[in-house]
Design a protein around this motif. Structure first.
Motif, PDB file in Angstrom:
ATOM      1  N   ALA A  67       0.822  -1.213   0.000  1.00 25.75           N
ATOM      2  CA  ALA A  67       0.000   0.000   0.000  1.00 25.75           C
ATOM      3  C   ALA A  67       0.855   1.261   0.000  1.00 25.75           C
ATOM      4  O   ALA A  67       1.865   1.331   0.698  1.00 25.75           O
ATOM      5  CB  ALA A  67      -0.910   0.001   1.223  1.00 25.75           C
ATOM      6  N   ASP A  68       0.404   2.243  -0.769  1.00 25.75           N
ATOM      7  CA  ASP A  68       1.002   3.569  -0.741  1.00 25.75           C
ATOM      8  C   ASP A  68       0.367   4.359   0.395  1.00 25.75           C
ATOM      9  O   ASP A  68      -0.843   4.272   0.609  1.00 25.75           O
ATOM     10  CB  ASP A  68       0.739   4.311  -2.056  1.00 25.75           C
ATOM     11  N   VAL A  69       1.150   5.146   1.105  1.00 24.98           N
ATOM     12  CA  VAL A  69       0.611   6.000   2.165  1.00 24.98           C
ATOM     13  C   VAL A  69      -0.056   7.205   1.509  1.00 24.98           C
ATOM     14  O   VAL A  69       0.544   7.888   0.683  1.00 24.98           O
ATOM     15  CB  VAL A  69       1.717   6.450   3.138  1.00 24.98           C
ATOM     16  N   ASP A  70      -1.306   7.454   1.881  1.00 21.62           N
ATOM     17  CA  ASP A  70      -2.063   8.580   1.339  1.00 21.62           C
ATOM     18  C   ASP A  70      -2.388   9.540   2.482  1.00 21.62           C
ATOM     19  O   ASP A  70      -3.254   9.257   3.312  1.00 21.62           O
ATOM     20  CB  ASP A  70      -3.347   8.091   0.673  1.00 21.62           C
ATOM     21  N   PRO A  71      -1.719  10.699   2.550  1.00 21.54           N
ATOM     22  CA  PRO A  71      -1.969  11.655   3.634  1.00 21.54           C
ATOM     23  C   PRO A  71      -3.421  12.135   3.697  1.00 21.54           C
ATOM     24  O   PRO A  71      -3.886  12.532   4.763  1.00 21.54           O
ATOM     25  CB  PRO A  71      -1.034  12.821   3.311  1.00 21.54           C
ATOM     26  N   ALA A  72      -4.147  12.094   2.592  1.00 19.34           N
ATOM     27  CA  ALA A  72      -5.550  12.530   2.591  1.00 19.34           C
ATOM     28  C   ALA A  72      -6.417  11.635   3.468  1.00 19.34           C
ATOM     29  O   ALA A  72      -7.498  12.032   3.881  1.00 19.34           O
ATOM     30  CB  ALA A  72      -6.100  12.563   1.163  1.00 19.34           C
ATOM     31  N   LEU A  73      -5.940  10.428   3.765  1.00 20.18           N
ATOM     32  CA  LEU A  73      -6.689   9.480   4.590  1.00 20.18           C
ATOM     33  C   LEU A  73      -6.349   9.589   6.078  1.00 20.18           C
ATOM     34  O   LEU A  73      -6.760   8.742   6.872  1.00 20.18           O
ATOM     35  CB  LEU A  73      -6.437   8.055   4.113  1.00 20.18           C
ATOM     36  N   ALA A  74      -5.633  10.622   6.459  1.00 22.63           N
ATOM     37  CA  ALA A  74      -5.248  10.790   7.867  1.00 22.63           C
ATOM     38  C   ALA A  74      -6.487  10.831   8.761  1.00 22.63           C
ATOM     39  O   ALA A  74      -7.543  11.333   8.375  1.00 22.63           O
ATOM     40  CB  ALA A  74      -4.439  12.068   8.041  1.00 22.63           C
ATOM     41  N   ASP A  75      -6.326  10.316   9.964  1.00 25.36           N
ATOM     42  CA  ASP A  75      -7.402  10.310  10.955  1.00 25.36           C
ATOM     43  C   ASP A  75      -7.777  11.744  11.337  1.00 25.36           C
ATOM     44  O   ASP A  75      -7.043  12.701  11.049  1.00 25.36           O
ATOM     45  CB  ASP A  75      -6.920   9.546  12.194  1.00 25.36           C
ATOM     46  N   LEU A  76      -8.906  11.884  11.986  1.00 26.32           N
ATOM     47  CA  LEU A  76      -9.367  13.170  12.497  1.00 26.32           C
ATOM     48  C   LEU A  76      -8.275  13.815  13.342  1.00 26.32           C
ATOM     49  O   LEU A  76      -7.720  13.180  14.243  1.00 26.32           O
ATOM     50  CB  LEU A  76     -10.627  12.956  13.352  1.00 26.32           C
ATOM     51  N   ASP A  77      -7.961  15.071  13.054  1.00 29.05           N
ATOM     52  CA  ASP A  77      -6.980  15.825  13.840  1.00 29.05           C
ATOM     53  C   ASP A  77      -7.671  16.305  15.109  1.00 29.05           C
ATOM     54  O   ASP A  77      -8.553  17.162  15.062  1.00 29.05           O
ATOM     55  CB  ASP A  77      -6.459  17.002  13.029  1.00 29.05           C
ATOM     56  N   THR A  78      -7.271  15.752  16.245  1.00 30.17           N
ATOM     57  CA  THR A  78      -7.895  16.110  17.519  1.00 30.17           C
ATOM     58  C   THR A  78      -7.075  17.129  18.307  1.00 30.17           C
ATOM     59  O   THR A  78      -7.310  17.317  19.501  1.00 30.17           O
ATOM     60  CB  THR A  78      -8.145  14.851  18.372  1.00 30.17           C
ATOM     61  N   GLY A  79      -6.144  17.795  17.659  1.00 29.74           N
ATOM     62  CA  GLY A  79      -5.423  18.912  18.255  1.00 29.74           C
ATOM     63  C   GLY A  79      -4.868  18.630  19.636  1.00 29.74           C
ATOM     64  O   GLY A  79      -4.145  17.661  19.837  1.00 29.74           O
ATOM     65  N   THR A  80      -5.257  19.448  20.607  1.00 30.94           N
ATOM     66  CA  THR A  80      -4.722  19.338  21.965  1.00 30.94           C
ATOM     67  C   THR A  80      -5.221  18.100  22.712  1.00 30.94           C
ATOM     68  O   THR A  80      -4.712  17.792  23.795  1.00 30.94           O
ATOM     69  CB  THR A  80      -5.073  20.593  22.803  1.00 30.94           C
ATOM     70  N   TRP A  81      -6.193  17.411  22.146  1.00 29.75           N
ATOM     71  CA  TRP A  81      -6.700  16.186  22.785  1.00 29.75           C
ATOM     72  C   TRP A  81      -5.867  14.967  22.406  1.00 29.75           C
ATOM     73  O   TRP A  81      -6.069  13.883  22.957  1.00 29.75           O
ATOM     74  CB  TRP A  81      -8.152  15.945  22.407  1.00 29.75           C
ATOM     75  N   ARG A  82      -4.938  15.124  21.493  1.00 29.80           N
ATOM     76  CA  ARG A  82      -4.124  13.991  21.039  1.00 29.80           C
ATOM     77  C   ARG A  82      -3.453  13.327  22.243  1.00 29.80           C
ATOM     78  O   ARG A  82      -2.866  13.988  23.091  1.00 29.80           O
ATOM     79  CB  ARG A  82      -3.073  14.474  20.042  1.00 29.80           C
ATOM     80  N   THR A 118     -15.302  15.334   7.219  1.00 27.14           N
ATOM     81  CA  THR A 118     -16.222  14.798   6.209  1.00 27.14           C
ATOM     82  C   THR A 118     -15.972  15.447   4.850  1.00 27.14           C
ATOM     83  O   THR A 118     -15.968  14.755   3.822  1.00 27.14           O
ATOM     84  CB  THR A 118     -17.680  14.984   6.655  1.00 27.14           C
ATOM     85  N   ALA A 119     -15.717  16.739   4.820  1.00 31.15           N
ATOM     86  CA  ALA A 119     -15.417  17.423   3.561  1.00 31.15           C
ATOM     87  C   ALA A 119     -14.104  16.918   2.958  1.00 31.15           C
ATOM     88  O   ALA A 119     -14.012  16.683   1.740  1.00 31.15           O
ATOM     89  CB  ALA A 119     -15.357  18.935   3.775  1.00 31.15           C
ATOM     90  N   ARG A 120     -13.096  16.731   3.800  1.00 31.97           N
ATOM     91  CA  ARG A 120     -11.789  16.249   3.314  1.00 31.97           C
ATOM     92  C   ARG A 120     -11.912  14.850   2.727  1.00 31.97           C
ATOM     93  O   ARG A 120     -11.420  14.567   1.626  1.00 31.97           O
ATOM     94  CB  ARG A 120     -10.763  16.272   4.461  1.00 31.97           C
ATOM     95  N   ILE A 121     -12.593  13.975   3.437  1.00 31.60           N
ATOM     96  CA  ILE A 121     -12.739  12.596   2.948  1.00 31.60           C
ATOM     97  C   ILE A 121     -13.697  12.556   1.762  1.00 31.60           C
ATOM     98  O   ILE A 121     -13.515  11.763   0.832  1.00 31.60           O
ATOM     99  CB  ILE A 121     -13.186  11.662   4.094  1.00 31.60           C
ATOM    100  N   GLY A 122     -14.702  13.417   1.747  1.00 34.69           N
ATOM    101  CA  GLY A 122     -15.587  13.513   0.591  1.00 34.69           C
ATOM    102  C   GLY A 122     -14.821  13.906  -0.659  1.00 34.69           C
ATOM    103  O   GLY A 122     -15.058  13.367  -1.750  1.00 34.69           O
ATOM    104  N   ALA A 123     -13.885  14.847  -0.527  1.00 34.60           N
ATOM    105  CA  ALA A 123     -13.053  15.247  -1.670  1.00 34.60           C
ATOM    106  C   ALA A 123     -12.200  14.076  -2.144  1.00 34.60           C
ATOM    107  O   ALA A 123     -12.038  13.852  -3.353  1.00 34.60           O
ATOM    108  CB  ALA A 123     -12.180  16.441  -1.294  1.00 34.60           C
ATOM    109  N   TRP A 124     -11.669  13.305  -1.205  1.00 28.77           N
ATOM    110  CA  TRP A 124     -10.885  12.121  -1.567  1.00 28.77           C
ATOM    111  C   TRP A 124     -11.764  11.138  -2.340  1.00 28.77           C
ATOM    112  O   TRP A 124     -11.356  10.614  -3.378  1.00 28.77           O
ATOM    113  CB  TRP A 124     -10.298  11.469  -0.310  1.00 28.77           C
ATOM    114  N   LEU A 125     -12.963  10.886  -1.837  1.00 31.37           N
ATOM    115  CA  LEU A 125     -13.878   9.949  -2.490  1.00 31.37           C
ATOM    116  C   LEU A 125     -14.211  10.365  -3.922  1.00 31.37           C
ATOM    117  O   LEU A 125     -14.215   9.533  -4.831  1.00 31.37           O
ATOM    118  CB  LEU A 125     -15.190   9.863  -1.707  1.00 31.37           C
TER     119      LEU A 125
END
Length: 185
Positions: A67-82, A118-125
């Motif tokens: 598999a190629d790594v696709d940065p567009a598929l990154a998990d939700l960025d939870t910022g300071t909650w990481r 959802t918008a980011r993953i929608g664009a990927w789709l």
């Protein structure tokens, strides 16, 4: 030609069970064993990608996927909650957690809102070419893909369970998708 998108959720990790946000922990030994045993049942594809998370890459490797790594598929960025758990947040910052759970546009953690995910993953789709695309992606990414593809209300995100090492299939494209979900590998 039809677009077929097949999304596999990663095998279990210790942090997934602890509901830890944004963790990049490795798969548990049991999760790794389960992924290896599912390799023969993994569908073929024209293109194979993985999210950048370690658990996704390890799942893809255990399934025998190049598999190629696709940065567009990154998990939700939870910022300071990481790195924090849901239980910790409920105890230390219940108002912010409540806002986040109630409002898909909220990002009290300083990261990405569910609407943005959802918008980011929608664009990927929508940029998937005809043929079969297989991707190993985190449960939040798969839920966001479903909300987008099926034009579900944003609050439906929380009503979609994506269990470890399951396959979700979307077929169609151009704003019209069909779903087959929850197939265990």
């Amino acid at each position: 030609m039809t677009v077929r998108v097949m999304l596999i959720s990663p095998a279990a990790s210790t942090d997934l069970r602890a509901a830890r946000f944004g963790s990049d922990a490795p798969l548990s030994a049991a999760g790794l064993d389960r992924a290896r045993s599912a390799a023969a049942r993994t569908p073929g594809a024209d293109r194979v990608s993985t999210a950048p998370a370690r658990r996704c890459a390890e799942t893809a490797a255990a399934l025998g996927l190049a598999a190629d790594v696709d940065p567009a598929l990154a998990d939700l960025d939870t910022g300071t909650w990481r790195g924090r758990t849901l239980d910790e947040l409920a105890a230390t910052d219940p108002a912010a957690l409540g806002t986040w759970l109630a409002d898909p546009d909220a990002a009290p953690h300083g990261g990405e809102s569910l609407t943005d995910l959802t918008a980011r993953i929608g664009a990927w789709l929508t940029t998937r070419p005809p043929g079969r695309t297989l991707a190993v992606a985190d449960p939040a990414v798969i839920r966001a893909a479903l909300v987008h593809a099926l034009a579900l209300p944003p609050h439906a995100f929380w009503r979609l369970d994506v269990e470890p090492l399951t396959l979700t299939r979307l077929t169609g494209g151009a704003g019209r998708w069909n779903l087959a979900c929850g197939e265990r590998l």
